[in-house]
Design a protein around this motif. Structure first.
Motif, mmCIF file in Angstrom:
data_model
loop_
_atom_site.group_PDB
_atom_site.id
_atom_site.type_symbol
_atom_site.label_atom_id
_atom_site.label_comp_id
_atom_site.label_asym_id
_atom_site.label_seq_id
_atom_site.Cartn_x
_atom_site.Cartn_y
_atom_site.Cartn_z
ATOM 1 N N ASP A 170 -10.836 9.928 -12.183
ATOM 2 C CA ASP A 170 -10.590 10.711 -10.916
ATOM 3 C C ASP A 170 -11.377 10.359 -9.698
ATOM 4 O OD1 ASP A 170 -9.047 12.930 -12.418
ATOM 5 O OD2 ASP A 170 -10.753 13.357 -13.486
ATOM 6 N N ALA A 171 -12.542 9.798 -9.657
ATOM 7 C CA ALA A 171 -13.213 9.545 -8.807
ATOM 8 C C ALA A 171 -12.760 8.405 -7.902
ATOM 9 C CB ALA A 171 -14.632 9.137 -8.898
ATOM 10 N N PHE A 172 -12.164 7.333 -8.440
ATOM 11 C CA PHE A 172 -11.384 6.334 -8.045
ATOM 12 C C PHE A 172 -10.059 6.714 -7.579
ATOM 13 C CE2 PHE A 172 -14.609 3.532 -10.822
ATOM 14 C CZ PHE A 172 -15.086 3.288 -9.847
ATOM 15 N N PHE A 173 -9.223 7.346 -8.368
ATOM 16 C CA PHE A 173 -7.984 8.404 -7.529
ATOM 17 C C PHE A 173 -8.363 8.772 -6.392
ATOM 18 C CE2 PHE A 173 -5.956 6.827 -11.433
ATOM 19 C CZ PHE A 173 -4.496 7.239 -11.495
ATOM 20 N N ALA A 174 -9.330 9.426 -6.359
ATOM 21 C CA ALA A 174 -9.521 10.417 -5.147
ATOM 22 C C ALA A 174 -9.967 9.526 -3.946
ATOM 23 C CB ALA A 174 -10.770 11.454 -5.350
ATOM 24 N N LYS A 175 -10.898 8.690 -4.117
ATOM 25 C CA LYS A 175 -10.950 7.719 -2.868
ATOM 26 C C LYS A 175 -9.818 7.119 -2.380
ATOM 27 C CE LYS A 175 -14.718 5.488 -4.333
ATOM 28 N NZ LYS A 175 -15.579 4.251 -4.107
ATOM 29 N N GLY A 176 -9.088 6.212 -3.473
ATOM 30 C CA GLY A 176 -7.922 5.666 -3.301
ATOM 31 C C GLY A 176 -6.956 6.477 -2.465
ATOM 32 N N LEU A 177 -6.591 7.659 -2.956
ATOM 33 C CA LEU A 177 -5.637 8.591 -2.382
ATOM 34 C C LEU A 177 -6.019 9.106 -0.861
ATOM 35 C CD1 LEU A 177 -4.641 10.668 -5.500
ATOM 36 C CD2 LEU A 177 -3.081 9.008 -4.317
ATOM 37 N N ILE A 178 -7.188 9.132 -0.857
ATOM 38 C CA ILE A 178 -7.862 9.483 0.724
ATOM 39 C C ILE A 178 -7.555 8.465 1.663
ATOM 40 C CG2 ILE A 178 -9.641 10.247 1.924
ATOM 41 C CD1 ILE A 178 -10.762 11.980 -0.349
ATOM 42 N N ALA A 179 -8.081 7.352 0.957
ATOM 43 C CA ALA A 179 -7.747 6.203 2.108
ATOM 44 C C ALA A 179 -6.281 5.879 2.203
ATOM 45 C CB ALA A 179 -8.328 4.876 1.439
ATOM 46 N N GLY A 180 -5.428 5.907 1.098
ATOM 47 C CA GLY A 180 -3.777 5.564 1.236
ATOM 48 C C GLY A 180 -3.420 6.811 2.132
ATOM 49 N N ALA A 181 -3.630 7.932 2.101
ATOM 50 C CA ALA A 181 -3.033 8.973 2.900
ATOM 51 C C ALA A 181 -3.343 9.094 4.252
ATOM 52 C CB ALA A 181 -3.244 10.551 2.224
ATOM 53 N N ALA A 182 -4.731 8.681 4.455
ATOM 54 C CA ALA A 182 -4.928 8.416 6.047
ATOM 55 C C ALA A 182 -4.268 7.514 6.745
ATOM 56 C CB ALA A 182 -6.490 8.198 6.018
ATOM 57 N N ASP A 220 4.781 3.731 -20.916
ATOM 58 C CA ASP A 220 5.455 5.095 -20.512
ATOM 59 C C ASP A 220 4.637 5.863 -19.868
ATOM 60 O OD1 ASP A 220 7.683 4.219 -22.179
ATOM 61 O OD2 ASP A 220 6.833 5.199 -23.629
ATOM 62 N N LEU A 221 3.409 5.244 -19.172
ATOM 63 C CA LEU A 221 2.488 6.093 -18.251
ATOM 64 C C LEU A 221 1.868 7.224 -18.879
ATOM 65 C CD1 LEU A 221 4.237 5.578 -14.721
ATOM 66 C CD2 LEU A 221 2.410 4.054 -15.833
ATOM 67 N N ASN A 222 1.740 7.361 -20.202
ATOM 68 C CA ASN A 222 1.084 8.120 -20.881
ATOM 69 C C ASN A 222 -0.371 7.908 -21.115
ATOM 70 O OD1 ASN A 222 3.293 10.012 -21.568
ATOM 71 N ND2 ASN A 222 3.854 8.365 -22.901
ATOM 72 N N GLY A 235 0.903 -1.098 -0.164
ATOM 73 C CA GLY A 235 0.148 0.035 -0.034
ATOM 74 C C GLY A 235 1.036 1.306 -0.051
ATOM 75 N N VAL A 236 1.884 1.292 0.558
ATOM 76 C CA VAL A 236 2.748 2.280 0.673
ATOM 77 C C VAL A 236 3.231 2.631 -0.581
ATOM 78 C CG1 VAL A 236 4.853 3.603 1.791
ATOM 79 C CG2 VAL A 236 3.462 2.438 3.189
ATOM 80 N N ALA A 237 3.892 1.653 -1.169
ATOM 81 C CA ALA A 237 4.492 1.954 -2.565
ATOM 82 C C ALA A 237 3.331 2.402 -3.822
ATOM 83 C CB ALA A 237 5.208 0.625 -3.261
ATOM 84 N N LEU A 238 2.375 1.648 -3.465
ATOM 85 C CA LEU A 238 1.196 2.083 -4.346
ATOM 86 C C LEU A 238 0.565 3.604 -4.368
ATOM 87 C CD1 LEU A 238 -1.000 1.352 -6.705
ATOM 88 C CD2 LEU A 238 -2.382 0.277 -4.980
ATOM 89 N N TYR A 239 0.272 3.776 -3.041
ATOM 90 C CA TYR A 239 0.092 5.165 -2.474
ATOM 91 C C TYR A 239 0.897 6.196 -3.212
ATOM 92 C CZ TYR A 239 -0.322 9.647 -0.251
ATOM 93 O OH TYR A 239 -0.690 10.989 -0.290
ATOM 94 N N HIS A 240 2.202 5.942 -3.083
ATOM 95 C CA HIS A 240 3.515 7.044 -3.670
ATOM 96 C C HIS A 240 3.337 7.079 -5.050
ATOM 97 C CE1 HIS A 240 4.983 7.059 0.713
ATOM 98 N NE2 HIS A 240 4.944 8.226 0.271
ATOM 99 N N SER A 241 3.329 5.852 -5.651
ATOM 100 C CA SER A 241 3.181 5.950 -7.266
ATOM 101 C C SER A 241 1.782 6.661 -7.810
ATOM 102 C CB SER A 241 3.271 4.517 -7.839
ATOM 103 O OG SER A 241 4.522 3.872 -7.106
ATOM 104 N N ASP A 293 2.085 10.360 -7.329
ATOM 105 C CA ASP A 293 3.032 11.055 -8.220
ATOM 106 C C ASP A 293 2.202 11.009 -9.565
ATOM 107 O OD1 ASP A 293 4.647 11.230 -6.017
ATOM 108 O OD2 ASP A 293 6.093 9.643 -6.853
ATOM 109 N N LEU A 294 1.616 10.177 -9.988
ATOM 110 C CA LEU A 294 0.801 10.110 -11.129
ATOM 111 C C LEU A 294 -0.266 11.207 -11.331
ATOM 112 C CD1 LEU A 294 1.310 8.176 -13.795
ATOM 113 C CD2 LEU A 294 -0.417 6.835 -12.748
#
Length: 407
Positions: A145-157, A119-121, A95-101, A104-105
């Protein structure tokens, strides 16, 4: 399995075992680009997808899946701290590795995208079957964006609390886009303000983002959840069909995605936390019951039915709507103690574990003739999101001390 005897104690044990099996399977697989989850497996034969499989293969990264996966990994890590600490530790490492990746994306230009190349384009496969570069999203927001936002909030918490405010801002931007017609559902075409404003008013975006409300309560950020009350009211005012009890995908049209309606009920009840007006709970219960009764006409829930006739409109019975029914029924049963809702829970449980579940993953789609290779959104298998988080909500409901007045 006529002797399938449903008990909440047994269901809890089965759900914990199923979620742990999925997560262990996922953690054992090599990461994509070092940190991203890899569930690129054919759900029929369980063979790994390779480069020859094109956009199903490992050269393509689905933002939807990674955002969902981060929410699932961080949420399950918290749960398994008590049940299986070793599994929790493995989840946290991933989770830590996925969160930071993922962070950054998203930071590159303030968005998450449906699909990325090696190439992550951002890219997409158009209606012509060709691969296209995706346009910069700008002021347009999407399901990704909806799934990124939810995931990033859960990950950051869990992993980077200082980052939570920036992700709450991102969530607010997605909410604003939905309420101001700048949300584009179709990510398999160029993103543009015109394309977003031209789309039909499906309740899908509000339904998906409603899932953020329960998450906000769980991480102690309830003050950011006011949007959920607006979303619930909007969907029930504009999409509820009193004749059938179903939610129409688009007001005035006939098609009803019963799985999405049931998912909406689960997210709404998760947000309301037992504090809803009885009339609202009754309305949500009726959406759940009507959607299940009309949709449960095959091995699982039909993808869509007619509001006018109740007839199935699709040959496909996806896996995800059954665990979503388990979540919704569990939360609804906690709120009402209604025996009919418990019966729906039991039927969904039996159908899922009898027809779809394969020990650590599920068949993605069945028809009346059996498993079928149909990919509704992303070819990757579920990273503990629909199945895992739905079953986890039921586990948490079972674990709650019951009010004596509930029955």
């Amino acid at each position: 399995m006529n002797n399938f005897d449903f008990s909440l104690v047994d269901a809890r044990a089965r759900y914990v075992q199923a979620n742990a099996a999925t997560l262990r399977w996922m953690l054992a697989r090599p990461r994509l680009a070092g940190a991203f989850l890899n569930t690129k497996v054919n759900s029929l034969n369980l063979a790994d997808y390779g480069d020859a499989d094109g956009v199903r293969g490992p050269a393509y990264l689905y933002g939807w899946i990674q955002g969902r996966g981060l929410e699932a990994v961080a949420t399950h890590a918290e749960f398994f701290e008590r049940e299986e600490p070793d599994l929790a530790a493995e989840l946290d490492a991933a989770g830590v590795a996925l969160y930071h990746s993922l962070r950054d994306l998203q930071r590159r230009d303030g968005h998450g995208y449906f699909c990325y190349d090696r190439d992550l384009n951002p890219v997409y496969v158009g209606a012509d079957g060709a691969l296209h570069q995706q346009s910069a999203a700008g002021g347009v927001f999407t399901y990704s964006d909806a799934f990124f936002a939810k995931g990033l909030i859960a990950g950051a918490a869990r992993y980077a609390p200082a980052d939570v405010p920036q992700h709450l801002t991102y969530l607010a931007e997605v909410i604003d886009a939905i309420e101001n017609r700048r949300f584009q559902m179709d990510e398999r075409r160029h993103l543009s303000p015109h394309a977003a404003s031209d789309e039909p008013e499906d309740f899908g975006p509000r339904m998906i983002l409603l899932g953020a409300a329960g998450l906000l309560h769980r991480i102690g950020r309830s003050e950011h959840s006011a949007f959920a009350d607006r979303f619930i009211a909007h969907v029930l005012e504009r999409h509820f069909d009193p004749e059938s009890g179903l939610l129409r995908n688009v007001p005035g049209t006939d098609v009803c995605n019963v799985g999405h309606a049931i998912e909406f009920v689960g997210f709404a009840l998760d947000h309301l936390q037992g504090s809803a007006e009885p009339a609202l709970v009754q309305r949500l219960q009726s959406v759940l019951s009507s959607s299940f009764i009309r949709g449960f006409v095959g091995p699982g829930l039909c993808l869509s039915v007619s509001a006018a006739t109740g007839a199935p409109l699709s040959p496909y019975y996806p896996w995800w709507s059954l665990p979503e029914t388990i979540r919704s029924a569990a939360l609804c049963f906690a709120a009402t103690g209604n025996g009919e809702i418990l019966s729906i829970w039991e039927q969904a449980d039996r159908a899922f574990f009898t027809h779809y579940w394969r020990g650590s993953v599920a068949y993605q789609t069945l028809t009346s003739n059996g498993p079928f290779d149909f990919v509704p959104a992303t070819p990757d298998l579920d990273p503990g999101y629909h199945t895992g988080l739905s079953l986890l909500a039921a586990i948490n409901m079972i674990d709650q001390p019951k009010e004596p007045s509930m029955h």
